[in-house]
Design an enzyme around this catalytic site. Structure first.
Site, PDB file in Angstrom:
ATOM      1  NE  ARG A  54      -1.687  -2.500   2.759  1.00  0.00           N
ATOM      2  CZ  ARG A  54      -1.881  -3.804   2.501  1.00  0.00           C
ATOM      3  NH1 ARG A  54      -2.969  -4.189   1.893  1.00  0.00           N
ATOM      4  NH2 ARG A  54      -0.983  -4.703   2.850  1.00  0.00           N
ATOM      5  CB  THR A  55       3.605   2.539   2.108  1.00  0.00           C
ATOM      6  OG1 THR A  55       2.922   2.156   3.299  1.00  0.00           O
ATOM      7  CG2 THR A  55       4.290   3.880   2.325  1.00  0.00           C
ATOM      8  CE  LYS A  68      26.994  -3.602  -7.446  1.00  0.00           C
ATOM      9  NZ  LYS A  68      27.311  -2.599  -8.473  1.00  0.00           N
ATOM     10  NE  ARG A 112       7.648   0.761   4.306  1.00  0.00           N
ATOM     11  CZ  ARG A 112       6.427   0.223   4.352  1.00  0.00           C
ATOM     12  NH1 ARG A 112       6.245  -1.031   3.992  1.00  0.00           N
ATOM     13  NH2 ARG A 112       5.399   0.928   4.760  1.00  0.00           N
ATOM     14  CG  HIS A 167       4.175   3.930   8.294  1.00  0.00           C
ATOM     15  ND1 HIS A 167       4.313   4.772   7.205  1.00  0.00           N
ATOM     16  CD2 HIS A 167       3.645   2.776   7.803  1.00  0.00           C
ATOM     17  CE1 HIS A 167       3.885   4.137   6.114  1.00  0.00           C
ATOM     18  NE2 HIS A 167       3.480   2.927   6.458  1.00  0.00           N
TER      19      HIS A 167
HETATM   20  C1  NCD Z   1       2.448  -1.231   7.854  1.00  0.00           C
HETATM   21  C2  NCD Z   1       3.956  -1.051   7.778  1.00  0.00           C
HETATM   22  O1  NCD Z   1       4.593  -1.396   6.791  1.00  0.00           O
HETATM   23  O2  NCD Z   1       4.445  -0.563   8.755  1.00  0.00           O
HETATM   24  N1  NCD Z   1       1.800  -1.333   6.647  1.00  0.00           N
HETATM   25  C3  NCD Z   1       1.588  -0.240   5.845  1.00  0.00           C
HETATM   26  O3  NCD Z   1       2.474   0.530   5.571  1.00  0.00           O
HETATM   27  N2  NCD Z   1       0.340  -0.037   5.402  1.00  0.00           N
HETATM   28  C4  NCD Z   1       2.020  -2.242   8.828  1.00  0.00           C
HETATM   29  C5  NCD Z   1       2.665  -3.602   8.877  1.00  0.00           C
HETATM   30  O4  NCD Z   1       3.572  -3.938   8.148  1.00  0.00           O
HETATM   31  O5  NCD Z   1       2.202  -4.357   9.730  1.00  0.00           O
END
Ligand code: NCD
Length: 280
Positions: free
Chosen positions: A29-30, A59, A80, A108
């Site tokens: 989703r993100t 590397k 991320r 997040h």
């Molecule tokens: C979450 C994350 O990656 O922190 N998901 C997200 O970004 N929608 C939650 C998770 O991984 O449990």
């Protein structure tokens, strides 16, 4: 004549700008909502998924050097990374804005924004709500960021977790300092009927040092139809997803289950974040 696609109706503040999405951890989703948002707003997209395998990280290149390199191509970076503090490290040396897509078991922030937007939209308020946050309060970055964001409001927080995955002491101390009303609980039986919002999240298996600790708590809270029956008629149930087994899929058709509606809100909220940062 074809109906105009909504895409053509959005303003294009990212026209002539290139955004890079660089994900060192899995995401559905993100990453995809940011990428849709970038394209809706007219931006060019550079994407590095599986960055820990497909970039020079493999590397041994440092995060700092990767970011310096991306500065040559991109006007903004959505990052991320599995290490807590990595997004701050990147932001400290980047010449272009860095937007967090999650830093390990840290934060997040855009996930919290979309949950807040969903709550506000459905309940028409945030102040005065009783919000239960259940599960892996130690490792869930979505939980951490929502708790932080809700601390700005006059809410009552119910922090429901077994001791081994309770909210870290520093975060509790911060809530105390801010005068946030909260209760720490091991189970939800006493409060489930009072909550206006229940925020679930999977137990974060990959963040445990010892698999036995994960095994011991992994099924501690499962929201099933019987438990959902005890909740208020107008309560809302949220989860950042992916759902593992913290919510029984049969709860999905309950009108109070809003986690899939929140996914769409995530697109709009990330469009708003990009517009806020990059619209001149
Ligand atoms: C979450 C994350 O990656 O922190 N998901 C997200 O970004 N929608 C939650 C998770 O991984 O449990």
């Amino acid at each position: 004549m074809f109906e105009a696609s909504p895409l053509s109706e959005y303003p294009k503040p990212l026209q002539y700008l290139t955004m890079a999405t660089v994900f060192f951890e899995p995401s559905t989703r993100t990453r995809l909502s940011f990428e849709t948002a970038i394209q809706n707003l007219g931006g060019q997209l550079l994407t590095v998924e599986n960055a820990s395998i497909s970039s020079s990280d493999k590397k041994g290149e440092s995060l700092e050097d990767t970011i310096k390199t991306l500065n040559a191509y991109a006007d903004g970076i959505i990052l991320r990374h599995p290490e807590i503090g990595s997004v701050d490290r990147a932001a400290a040396i980047s010449k272009v804005p860095i937007i967090s897509g999650g830093d390990g078991g840290g934060e997040h922030p855009t996930q919290a924004l979309l949950e807040l937007y969903t709550i506000q939209k459905i309940k028409s308020k945030v102040d005065g709500l009783k919000v239960g946050i259940v599960g892996d309060l130690k490792h869930s970055r979505s939980h951490h960021s929502l708790i932080k964001l809700l601390s700005i409001y006059d809410v009552e927080l119910y922090l429901i977790a077994p001791k081994v995955i309770a909210l870290p002491e520093e975060q509790l101390a911060e809530l105390k300092k801010l005068g946030v009303k909260y209760r720490v609980l091991d189970g939800w039986d006493d409060v489930i009927g009072e909550l206006d919002v229940l925020y679930c999240n999977r137990i974060q298996k990959e963040r445990f040092k010892f698999i036995e600790d994960y095994q011991a708590v992994k099924d501690k809270y499962i929201l099933n139809i019987q438990t959902a029956r005890k909740m208020k008629k107008d309560a809302i149930i949220l989860d950042p997803l992916p759902r593992i087994n913290e919510i029984d899929p049969r709860v999905d058709t309950d009108p109070r289950a809003k986690y899939f509606d929140a996914v769409k809100n995530g697109l709009y909220v990330r469009m708003a974040v990009l517009d806020y940062i990059f619209a001149s």
